[in-house]
Scaffold this motif. Sequence first.
Motif, mmCIF file in Angstrom:
data_model
loop_
_atom_site.group_PDB
_atom_site.id
_atom_site.type_symbol
_atom_site.label_atom_id
_atom_site.label_comp_id
_atom_site.label_asym_id
_atom_site.label_seq_id
_atom_site.Cartn_x
_atom_site.Cartn_y
_atom_site.Cartn_z
ATOM 1 N N ALA A 35 0.817 -1.216 0.000
ATOM 2 C CA ALA A 35 0.000 0.000 0.000
ATOM 3 C C ALA A 35 0.849 1.264 0.000
ATOM 4 O O ALA A 35 0.315 2.368 0.105
ATOM 5 C CB ALA A 35 -0.923 -0.004 1.214
ATOM 6 N N GLN A 36 2.175 1.101 -0.086
ATOM 7 C CA GLN A 36 3.140 2.202 -0.062
ATOM 8 C C GLN A 36 3.077 2.996 1.240
ATOM 9 O O GLN A 36 3.312 4.206 1.270
ATOM 10 C CB GLN A 36 2.952 3.116 -1.275
ATOM 11 N N LEU A 37 2.753 2.296 2.331
ATOM 12 C CA LEU A 37 2.797 2.893 3.665
ATOM 13 C C LEU A 37 4.127 2.481 4.296
ATOM 14 O O LEU A 37 4.196 1.623 5.174
ATOM 15 C CB LEU A 37 1.607 2.414 4.503
ATOM 16 N N TYR A 38 5.193 3.095 3.835
ATOM 17 C CA TYR A 38 6.527 2.595 4.157
ATOM 18 C C TYR A 38 6.927 2.735 5.624
ATOM 19 O O TYR A 38 7.523 1.806 6.176
ATOM 20 C CB TYR A 38 7.560 3.249 3.240
ATOM 21 N N PRO A 39 6.635 3.841 6.302
ATOM 22 C CA PRO A 39 6.982 3.887 7.732
ATOM 23 C C PRO A 39 6.296 2.774 8.523
ATOM 24 O O PRO A 39 6.890 2.171 9.425
ATOM 25 C CB PRO A 39 6.501 5.274 8.173
ATOM 26 N N GLN A 40 5.027 2.490 8.179
ATOM 27 C CA GLN A 40 4.305 1.414 8.856
ATOM 28 C C GLN A 40 4.899 0.052 8.499
ATOM 29 O O GLN A 40 4.963 -0.854 9.341
ATOM 30 C CB GLN A 40 2.820 1.465 8.472
ATOM 31 N N CYS A 41 5.367 -0.090 7.275
ATOM 32 C CA CYS A 41 6.043 -1.325 6.865
ATOM 33 C C CYS A 41 7.299 -1.540 7.695
ATOM 34 O O CYS A 41 7.550 -2.649 8.198
ATOM 35 C CB CYS A 41 6.385 -1.271 5.374
ATOM 36 N N SER A 45 7.935 -4.515 10.315
ATOM 37 C CA SER A 45 9.090 -5.371 10.012
ATOM 38 C C SER A 45 9.948 -5.556 11.255
ATOM 39 O O SER A 45 10.374 -6.672 11.580
ATOM 40 C CB SER A 45 9.940 -4.755 8.894
ATOM 41 N N LEU A 46 10.210 -4.456 11.950
ATOM 42 C CA LEU A 46 11.025 -4.540 13.163
ATOM 43 C C LEU A 46 10.315 -5.355 14.235
ATOM 44 O O LEU A 46 10.945 -6.168 14.927
ATOM 45 C CB LEU A 46 11.347 -3.139 13.679
ATOM 46 N N ASN A 107 17.758 1.780 13.964
ATOM 47 C CA ASN A 107 18.064 3.215 14.043
ATOM 48 C C ASN A 107 16.817 4.059 13.844
ATOM 49 O O ASN A 107 16.618 5.078 14.513
ATOM 50 C CB ASN A 107 19.121 3.588 12.999
ATOM 51 N N GLY A 108 15.955 3.631 12.936
ATOM 52 C CA GLY A 108 14.736 4.387 12.663
ATOM 53 C C GLY A 108 13.672 4.217 13.723
ATOM 54 O O GLY A 108 12.806 5.080 13.898
ATOM 55 N N ALA A 109 13.726 3.094 14.465
ATOM 56 C CA ALA A 109 12.677 2.800 15.444
ATOM 57 C C ALA A 109 12.649 3.799 16.584
ATOM 58 O O ALA A 109 11.622 3.984 17.231
ATOM 59 C CB ALA A 109 12.865 1.394 15.990
ATOM 60 N N ARG A 110 13.777 4.440 16.851
ATOM 61 C CA ARG A 110 13.820 5.399 17.960
ATOM 62 C C ARG A 110 13.011 6.653 17.651
ATOM 63 O O ARG A 110 12.639 7.393 18.559
ATOM 64 C CB ARG A 110 15.270 5.788 18.248
ATOM 65 N N PHE A 111 12.725 6.874 16.364
ATOM 66 C CA PHE A 111 12.097 8.131 15.964
ATOM 67 C C PHE A 111 10.823 7.814 15.190
ATOM 68 O O PHE A 111 10.812 7.746 13.963
ATOM 69 C CB PHE A 111 13.071 8.953 15.112
ATOM 70 N N HIS A 119 13.589 7.600 4.302
ATOM 71 C CA HIS A 119 13.462 7.257 2.891
ATOM 72 C C HIS A 119 13.307 5.752 2.753
ATOM 73 O O HIS A 119 13.702 4.984 3.627
ATOM 74 C CB HIS A 119 14.684 7.728 2.094
ATOM 75 N N SER A 120 12.699 5.352 1.675
ATOM 76 C CA SER A 120 12.549 3.938 1.351
ATOM 77 C C SER A 120 13.336 3.641 0.092
ATOM 78 O O SER A 120 13.190 4.335 -0.925
ATOM 79 C CB SER A 120 11.074 3.585 1.126
ATOM 80 N N GLU A 121 14.188 2.639 0.159
ATOM 81 C CA GLU A 121 14.983 2.251 -1.002
ATOM 82 C C GLU A 121 14.211 1.249 -1.847
ATOM 83 O O GLU A 121 13.199 0.695 -1.415
ATOM 84 C CB GLU A 121 16.319 1.663 -0.530
ATOM 85 N N SER A 122 14.689 0.988 -3.034
ATOM 86 C CA SER A 122 13.971 0.105 -3.952
ATOM 87 C C SER A 122 14.060 -1.345 -3.495
ATOM 88 O O SER A 122 15.046 -1.764 -2.874
ATOM 89 C CB SER A 122 14.534 0.238 -5.370
ATOM 90 N N ALA A 123 13.021 -2.099 -3.779
ATOM 91 C CA ALA A 123 12.975 -3.545 -3.558
ATOM 92 C C ALA A 123 13.194 -3.953 -2.108
ATOM 93 O O ALA A 123 13.710 -5.026 -1.825
ATOM 94 C CB ALA A 123 13.987 -4.254 -4.459
#
Length: 250
Positions: A35-41, A45-46, A107-111, A119-123
């Motif tokens: 669904a391109q909800l990348y922060p939620q992805c 994932s974590l 690293n991203g989970a703290r924020f 940012h979201s990278e490809s694949a």
Amino acid sequence: MESTDLMKKINSFALRSFRDNADRDYIHARMAYRAQLYPQCFWSSLHALEKYAKCILILTRTERVRIKKNNFDDVGHEVLKSLKMLESSLNIILSQQTIDFLKRLENGARFRYLEVSWHSESAELTILDRAVWELRRYCNSGLYSYENSPEVKLLDNVKELLQDIENVTVENTHIAGGRLEAILKQPKSPARKELVWKNLYFSNSKRKTVWLESNFMAENSSLFLYPEIIDELTKYTRIPKEIVNAYKNG
């Protein structure tokens, strides 16, 4: 030494509370990615990967007392710390790609409130799939010997199978009684279509490649755009000191 009954009940807790719930988080992460909800992805994932790691800690009877003696704090949303705790008893082999992905997630989970840009990278979906495959295989009580518990060891006949992280087979992927495996057997399950979509690791397909659109998405933090608001903003919400200092000194 644990009785057989106690051993089975503890393992059941590990598998139901951690592995099975991690399987749900994993499918949830795939749905968010689609669904391109990348922060939620990333967040789901974590959650999935840290639960797989905690499952392994319990299956291998890594005691909290031992953790404290080795100067480890209790584990939060941290996979790499769990794996570090296991080094002396279990040699979990992960690809460098998976290790780098775990570092990014942690690293991203703290924020979680867009204190920093993302940012979201490809694949990245395929990177998640591989990370889950590499770690989840150890979430199987049938791999371990409990004869000398709490000194739990991998059975000799599975070590070589688990060390091979280049060849995906039914034998080194599917876990008897696993939630993902149960979903794969249910053609009408709404979760199944989300699990198998372009998945090289968990599906009934023998495909060797998948095609994903190269989607790059990024979002700047408001603090990055307007660092002058930090002092005023701290009156109304908590902003980590490291973030405040980074923007003020940046």
